[in-house]
Every structure is written in C-alpha cells, then in structure tokens.
Design a protein around this motif. Structure first.
Motif, PDB file in Angstrom:
ATOM      1  N   PHE A  21       4.791  -1.242   2.275  1.00  0.00           N
ATOM      2  CA  PHE A  21       5.005   0.020   1.317  1.00  0.00           C
ATOM      3  C   PHE A  21       6.201   0.320   1.615  1.00  0.00           C
ATOM      4  N   ALA A  23       3.376  -1.224  -6.138  1.00  0.00           N
ATOM      5  CA  ALA A  23       3.187  -1.057  -4.487  1.00  0.00           C
ATOM      6  C   ALA A  23       2.569  -1.871  -3.518  1.00  0.00           C
ATOM      7  N   ASP A  70      11.176   9.871  -0.692  1.00  0.00           N
ATOM      8  CA  ASP A  70      10.482  10.452  -0.297  1.00  0.00           C
ATOM      9  C   ASP A  70       9.565  11.629   0.888  1.00  0.00           C
ATOM     10  N   HIS A 122       8.852  -1.113  -0.190  1.00  0.00           N
ATOM     11  CA  HIS A 122       9.868   0.550  -0.772  1.00  0.00           C
ATOM     12  C   HIS A 122      10.085   1.982   0.231  1.00  0.00           C
ATOM     13  N   GLN A 128      12.511   4.295  -0.972  1.00  0.00           N
ATOM     14  CA  GLN A 128      11.838   4.629  -1.066  1.00  0.00           C
ATOM     15  C   GLN A 128      11.149   6.427  -0.737  1.00  0.00           C
ATOM     16  N   TYR A 158       3.310   4.040  -6.433  1.00  0.00           N
ATOM     17  CA  TYR A 158       4.533   3.614  -6.656  1.00  0.00           C
ATOM     18  C   TYR A 158       4.231   2.216  -6.754  1.00  0.00           C
ATOM     19  N   ASP A 159       4.454   2.196  -8.055  1.00  0.00           N
ATOM     20  CA  ASP A 159       4.195   1.238  -8.848  1.00  0.00           C
ATOM     21  C   ASP A 159       4.062   0.200  -8.611  1.00  0.00           C
ATOM     22  N   LYS A 197       2.086  10.433  -4.556  1.00  0.00           N
ATOM     23  CA  LYS A 197       2.569   9.628  -5.093  1.00  0.00           C
ATOM     24  C   LYS A 197       2.164   8.222  -5.386  1.00  0.00           C
ATOM     25  N   GLY A 237       0.206   2.437  -3.410  1.00  0.00           N
ATOM     26  CA  GLY A 237       0.845   1.271  -3.570  1.00  0.00           C
ATOM     27  C   GLY A 237      -0.152   1.523  -5.657  1.00  0.00           C
ATOM     28  N   ILE A 259       0.997   9.074  -0.645  1.00  0.00           N
ATOM     29  CA  ILE A 259       1.427   8.468  -1.145  1.00  0.00           C
ATOM     30  C   ILE A 259       0.586   6.419  -0.849  1.00  0.00           C
TER      31      ILE A 259
END
Length: 273
Positions: free
Chosen positions: A254, A250, A265, A258, A261, A247-248, A245, A220, A218
């Motif tokens: 995060f 981010a 996840d 986030h 989220q 994170y748009d 993944k 950002g 993950i």
C-alpha cells in the motif's frame, strides 16, 4: 554515497534527506531504501529529516554470507542511530522492517525513540504455531524459499501480483513492477532466502511488550502477504494506546497503491507528537 560500517564490519548504505525531527525507515522484503522515496520526499519537504537504509544483503549494502537475523538487524539500526547521533526518532517499519524496529526497541529501549509506526508489519509473530493458530503455515514459507532457489527472477515477478493486489482490483504501473523486480534482484540470494526464515519464524511478542511510545499501526484489509488478522490486528491490541488504521481493500504494497493516503497519515502522526 553515504555509508557506515556496523560492528561486524558490514558496510551499510543509507539516505539522509532534509532537516528537522528525524524519521528512520526500515524497508520490507525483498526491497531496499528506494521503496520509501515518496514518503521521504513528502516528509522532507514538510520539515522532517528522513533516513532510510538498505538492510545488509540488499540494495547498495554489503552482502555478507551470515547475519540475516533480527538481533543483527537491530544491532545494525543501533549502529546507524549512533553513527548519526539521532534522538527523538520516529521509527517506521514496513513488513519485515516492522520486525527490525520492534526488535531494536526490545533490545535497546526507547531512550532515543519518540514514536513508532508499523506498516503491514510481521509483528508480533507471523508463522502458525500452537499458541498462534491464525498464523501462516510453515509450508508457505518453504515454498517461497524453493521458488527463490529455482528461479528468483520469475518468482519475484509473479510475487508482484499478490504484493500489489493485482488479482484483487488494484493497479500499478509497468514502471513500478519493473522497479520492484530490479530492486529485488540487486539483493544477495542467500540474504533473500535467509530473511524468509527470519521474518516468518521470529517471535516478536516479548519485544512488542516493551513498546512504550505512541504507536501507529497501518494494515491493508486485503493483504494477501501478511494477513491483518494474524499480525497487525494483534499488534494494535497488544501495544498500549496504539492507533490502528485499516486501509479498506488495500494490498500489502500500500505504500505504492495508497501512496498519498499513507503520506498524509504519517505526516498527521508526526505532527501530533
């Protein structure tokens, strides 16, 4: 307070909450295990055993003068895993902590590990080199170390802006900014500086090639600290079967911006195992 001693006698603090399959968290720089409280509480309430430790030199752990390198960090993790006799572990590493858990796998294998999550991690390699031209220039890290030596408190206070993307439309509470500074100032100055060298210059590419467990990456898309193109993108491409993944919008931090989220996840990743 839960502690154990490493092979070189360093006392390491850790949290151990809940019951169930174990999830072991390794924190980022210049933080400690407290950065994971939301994720740990969320997962413990849903039937997992969650463990997080303060890296040597940080938080409530001892502050030795030496040992701030990834072979030692991996050894410390191995000592904790053996101390608690953990098996079927999901390792979760954020930022420089992604290096810890990756080097652990590189040195000790995956006999006790069932899955891996790399969050905004510095793997496979962070610094710019001839064969990694997309990396971050060494001068950036030199400036960080100079800033820490000159006025650590102000440097860390200012660092919150890119860390949490406050200059890119993100917001965090004054409490979060205060907590971040307080945590950072608990750490050894020597350890804080030495870790900049460790996380910037260590080449984890040989370790990444040894990852043979399901892996979640993950990152950002607006990470100003550990740029996605230089790190997470390459990790996801290198690790066989890795799930990526992005994170748009981010930032690096995060886990705070986030939070929900990320919690969801991580839970979904764990439940799929």
């Amino acid at each position: 307070m839960s502690t154990f001693r490493t092979q070189d006698g360093t006392q390491i603090y850790y949290k151990d909450w809940g019951k169930g399959k174990p999830v072991l968290f390794s924190h980022g720089w210049p933080l400690d295990a407290d950065m994971w409280d939301s994720q740990m509480n969320f997962l413990a309430e849903r039937g997992y055993r969650v463990i997080a430790f303060d890296r040597r030199g940080f938080g409530r752990s001892d502050q030795p003068w030496e040992g701030y390198n990834y072979d030692t960090f991996a050894s410390d993790i191995n000592d904790l895993i053996e101390h608690l006799d953990l098996h079927d572990i999901t390792l979760v590493g954020f930022s420089m902590g992604g290096g810890d858990v990756t080097r652990y796998i590189g040195r000790y294998g995956t006999e006790r590990v069932s899955a891996l999550a790399l969050l905004g991690a510095v793997t496979p390699i962070f610094i710019k080199t001839d064969d990694h031209p997309e990396g971050v220039d060494k001068s950036v890290f030199d400036d960080i170390k100079a800033g820490l030596r000159k006025d650590r408190a102000q440097f860390i206070s200012d660092f919150a802006t890119p860390f949490y993307g406050l200059n890119k439309g993100m917001t965090v509470s004054e409490g979060v900014k205060t907590q971040t500074l307080n945590i950072a100032l608990l750490a050894s100055l020597k350890g804080t500086i030495d870790c900049v060298t460790a996380f910037s210059e260590t080449d984890f590419r040989p370790d990444v090639k040894k990852i043979d467990v399901p892996t979640l990456v993950i990152h950002g898309s607006s990470d100003q600290v550990v740029p996605f193109e230089a790190t997470g993108k390459l990790a996801a491409e290198t690790i066989t079967g890795a799930q990526l993944k992005i994170y748009d919008g981010a930032p690096h931090g995060f886990a705070v911006t986030h939070q929900q989220q990320l919690n969801e996840d991580l839970l979904a990743f764990l439940q799929a195992r």
